[in-house]
Scaffold this motif. Sequence first.
Motif, PDB file in Angstrom:
ATOM      1  N   LEU A  35       0.828  -1.203   0.000  1.00  0.00           N
ATOM      2  CA  LEU A  35       0.000   0.000   0.000  1.00  0.00           C
ATOM      3  C   LEU A  35       0.864   1.256   0.000  1.00  0.00           C
ATOM      4  N   ILE A  36       1.890   1.247   0.819  1.00  0.00           N
ATOM      5  CA  ILE A  36       2.775   2.412   0.897  1.00  0.00           C
ATOM      6  C   ILE A  36       3.514   2.607  -0.422  1.00  0.00           C
ATOM      7  N   ALA A  37       4.056   1.502  -0.964  1.00  0.00           N
ATOM      8  CA  ALA A  37       4.816   1.582  -2.215  1.00  0.00           C
ATOM      9  C   ALA A  37       3.943   2.032  -3.388  1.00  0.00           C
ATOM     10  N   SER A  38       2.655   1.704  -3.342  1.00  0.00           N
ATOM     11  CA  SER A  38       1.744   2.055  -4.439  1.00  0.00           C
ATOM     12  C   SER A  38       1.309   3.508  -4.411  1.00  0.00           C
ATOM     13  N   GLY A  39       1.650   4.212  -3.316  1.00  0.00           N
ATOM     14  CA  GLY A  39       1.242   5.599  -3.191  1.00  0.00           C
ATOM     15  C   GLY A  39      -0.170   5.766  -2.674  1.00  0.00           C
ATOM     16  N   ALA A  40      -0.705   4.770  -1.984  1.00  0.00           N
ATOM     17  CA  ALA A  40      -2.095   4.800  -1.516  1.00  0.00           C
ATOM     18  C   ALA A  40      -2.372   5.971  -0.582  1.00  0.00           C
ATOM     19  N   ILE A  41      -1.340   6.435   0.143  1.00  0.00           N
ATOM     20  CA  ILE A  41      -1.526   7.600   1.021  1.00  0.00           C
ATOM     21  C   ILE A  41      -0.602   8.749   0.601  1.00  0.00           C
ATOM     22  N   GLY A  42      -0.131   8.690  -0.628  1.00  0.00           N
ATOM     23  CA  GLY A  42       0.727   9.754  -1.138  1.00  0.00           C
ATOM     24  C   GLY A  42       2.138   9.661  -0.587  1.00  0.00           C
ATOM     25  N   GLU A  43       2.771  10.811  -0.430  1.00  0.00           N
ATOM     26  CA  GLU A  43       4.145  10.868   0.074  1.00  0.00           C
ATOM     27  C   GLU A  43       4.148  10.662   1.586  1.00  0.00           C
ATOM     28  N   VAL A  44       4.874   9.675   2.045  1.00  0.00           N
ATOM     29  CA  VAL A  44       4.902   9.358   3.474  1.00  0.00           C
ATOM     30  C   VAL A  44       5.732  10.396   4.227  1.00  0.00           C
ATOM     31  N   GLY A  45       5.172  10.892   5.339  1.00  0.00           N
ATOM     32  CA  GLY A  45       5.882  11.878   6.136  1.00  0.00           C
ATOM     33  C   GLY A  45       6.254  11.403   7.522  1.00  0.00           C
ATOM     34  N   ALA A  46       5.442  10.472   8.062  1.00  0.00           N
ATOM     35  CA  ALA A  46       5.698  10.037   9.431  1.00  0.00           C
ATOM     36  C   ALA A  46       5.120   8.656   9.675  1.00  0.00           C
ATOM     37  N   VAL A  47       5.717   7.959  10.649  1.00  0.00           N
ATOM     38  CA  VAL A  47       5.219   6.663  11.098  1.00  0.00           C
ATOM     39  C   VAL A  47       5.362   6.588  12.614  1.00  0.00           C
ATOM     40  N   ASP A  48       4.320   6.099  13.272  1.00  0.00           N
ATOM     41  CA  ASP A  48       4.345   5.882  14.713  1.00  0.00           C
ATOM     42  C   ASP A  48       4.088   4.402  14.967  1.00  0.00           C
ATOM     43  N   THR A  49       4.875   3.785  15.831  1.00  0.00           N
ATOM     44  CA  THR A  49       4.632   2.387  16.153  1.00  0.00           C
ATOM     45  C   THR A  49       5.035   2.087  17.586  1.00  0.00           C
ATOM     46  N   THR A  50       4.262   1.216  18.228  1.00  0.00           N
ATOM     47  CA  THR A  50       4.466   0.882  19.631  1.00  0.00           C
ATOM     48  C   THR A  50       4.331  -0.616  19.850  1.00  0.00           C
ATOM     49  N   PHE A  51       5.221  -1.169  20.673  1.00  0.00           N
ATOM     50  CA  PHE A  51       5.122  -2.550  21.152  1.00  0.00           C
ATOM     51  C   PHE A  51       5.591  -2.511  22.605  1.00  0.00           C
ATOM     52  N   SER A  52       4.647  -2.560  23.527  1.00  0.00           N
ATOM     53  CA  SER A  52       4.996  -2.370  24.935  1.00  0.00           C
ATOM     54  C   SER A  52       4.049  -3.170  25.817  1.00  0.00           C
ATOM     55  N   PHE A  53       4.579  -3.814  26.832  1.00  0.00           N
ATOM     56  CA  PHE A  53       3.767  -4.617  27.742  1.00  0.00           C
ATOM     57  C   PHE A  53       4.291  -4.474  29.165  1.00  0.00           C
ATOM     58  N   ALA A  54       3.459  -4.828  30.123  1.00  0.00           N
ATOM     59  CA  ALA A  54       3.851  -4.790  31.530  1.00  0.00           C
ATOM     60  C   ALA A  54       4.110  -6.212  31.994  1.00  0.00           C
ATOM     61  N   GLY A  55       5.365  -6.641  31.914  1.00  0.00           N
ATOM     62  CA  GLY A  55       5.721  -7.999  32.278  1.00  0.00           C
ATOM     63  C   GLY A  55       5.811  -8.177  33.787  1.00  0.00           C
ATOM     64  N   ASN A  56       5.434  -9.348  34.237  1.00  0.00           N
ATOM     65  CA  ASN A  56       5.580  -9.705  35.646  1.00  0.00           C
ATOM     66  C   ASN A  56       7.064  -9.901  35.937  1.00  0.00           C
ATOM     67  N   PRO A  57       7.647  -9.099  36.843  1.00  0.00           N
ATOM     68  CA  PRO A  57       9.092  -9.211  37.107  1.00  0.00           C
ATOM     69  C   PRO A  57       9.547 -10.616  37.484  1.00  0.00           C
ATOM     70  N   GLU A  58       8.685 -11.371  38.173  1.00  0.00           N
ATOM     71  CA  GLU A  58       9.056 -12.731  38.580  1.00  0.00           C
ATOM     72  C   GLU A  58       9.120 -13.675  37.391  1.00  0.00           C
ATOM     73  N   GLU A  59       8.281 -13.419  36.386  1.00  0.00           N
ATOM     74  CA  GLU A  59       8.217 -14.306  35.228  1.00  0.00           C
ATOM     75  C   GLU A  59       9.127 -13.854  34.097  1.00  0.00           C
ATOM     76  N   THR A  60       9.538 -12.603  34.129  1.00  0.00           N
ATOM     77  CA  THR A  60      10.354 -12.068  33.029  1.00  0.00           C
ATOM     78  C   THR A  60      11.668 -11.514  33.558  1.00  0.00           C
ATOM     79  N   GLY A  61      12.253 -12.204  34.516  1.00  0.00           N
ATOM     80  CA  GLY A  61      13.486 -11.734  35.135  1.00  0.00           C
ATOM     81  C   GLY A  61      14.626 -11.543  34.154  1.00  0.00           C
ATOM     82  N   ARG A  62      14.697 -12.395  33.131  1.00  0.00           N
ATOM     83  CA  ARG A  62      15.783 -12.283  32.156  1.00  0.00           C
ATOM     84  C   ARG A  62      15.741 -10.945  31.432  1.00  0.00           C
ATOM     85  N   LEU A  63      14.537 -10.368  31.295  1.00  0.00           N
ATOM     86  CA  LEU A  63      14.396  -9.107  30.576  1.00  0.00           C
ATOM     87  C   LEU A  63      14.921  -7.920  31.378  1.00  0.00           C
TER      88      LEU A  63
END
Length: 338
Positions: free
Chosen positions: A137-165
């Motif tokens: 879609l982006i390559a085809s120009g479906a939204i014209g000239e791209v100016g910005a992108v926002d993206t998020t991947f965030s979670f609240a892990g349990n410290p006891e279960e995700t200690g390695r992180l």
Amino acid sequence: MTELRWGLLAAGTIAAHFAAGVEESKHGVLAAVGARDAGRARDFAARFGIPKAYGSYEDLLADQDVDAVYVSTPHAMHKEWAIAAAEAGKHVLCEKPLTINATEAEEVIEAARRNDVFLMEAFMYRLHPQTRRLAELIASGAIGEVGAVDTTFSFAGNPEETGRLADPALGGGGILDVGCYCTSLARLVAQAATGADVVEPTEVSGMARLSADGVDEYATGLLRLPGDILATISCGIRLAREDGIRVFGSRGQIHVPRPAWIHPLRTPGTSEIILTPAGGLPEVIEVEATQGVFAREADHVAVHVGDRQAPELSWAETLANMRTLDRWREAVGYGRRS
């Protein structure tokens, strides 16, 4: 290759997802699993009907009935075992991030080149039909000239279960664990918009909340990408935020409310891309995935194993993403102890 015999190097949660994917795949079979604990390996093997279980990674790599190895150890161990697998003559699919920095990634790539084996970083979301449709879609120009992108991947892990992180010795923190998806996606958008094969940001800045050990618990970054595209990227392991992708262009915008990396989209089914023309009404584009992402990933390796690199996840692509992650972590002061 019509059949690729897989050895699983580590027997954790993500290995279980991949094992189920291999079972669903067209060109893969589960040949062996290795873990630091022999009992754990045997239990895992019994769960998936895997014929061989080893109590060490070394024994797995010595198995002549294993063609390819899936490395899913903690991040900081990726380099050691990806190189060991390559030196054992095995093809390598290594979980993201390939390593904890670009220098280590270069060493792994050199080992694959030197031993003439396939190597791919396991960014399964890049192979999902939703991601491919977004890029089209982006390559085809479906939204014209791209100016910005926002993206998020965030979670609240349990410290006891995700200690390695939270452990800096294991490459902990949100940037390496899930922020890598955000940098990858932002760069993919810029690549689709500009027609370039691989891009890197010209500027990187960021801020984060750091733990007492200097590990980023949640972070936000700002990238300036080729085409003067600005990307705002956010991630975290201790803060739940609204995951998603938004791309803004001169003639409209695209919203992906459920990106292909979230758990519900790992199985076959339908997902949505919402395209809103400037001044117009939203159009919901449904994307059908007939195969789970881990099965798709296993088959992608099998199809391209003779090429030694996967076209959508080339070594150049991996290095560009690793360098971006290095710069983001440097910008937020990763490792600075309070």
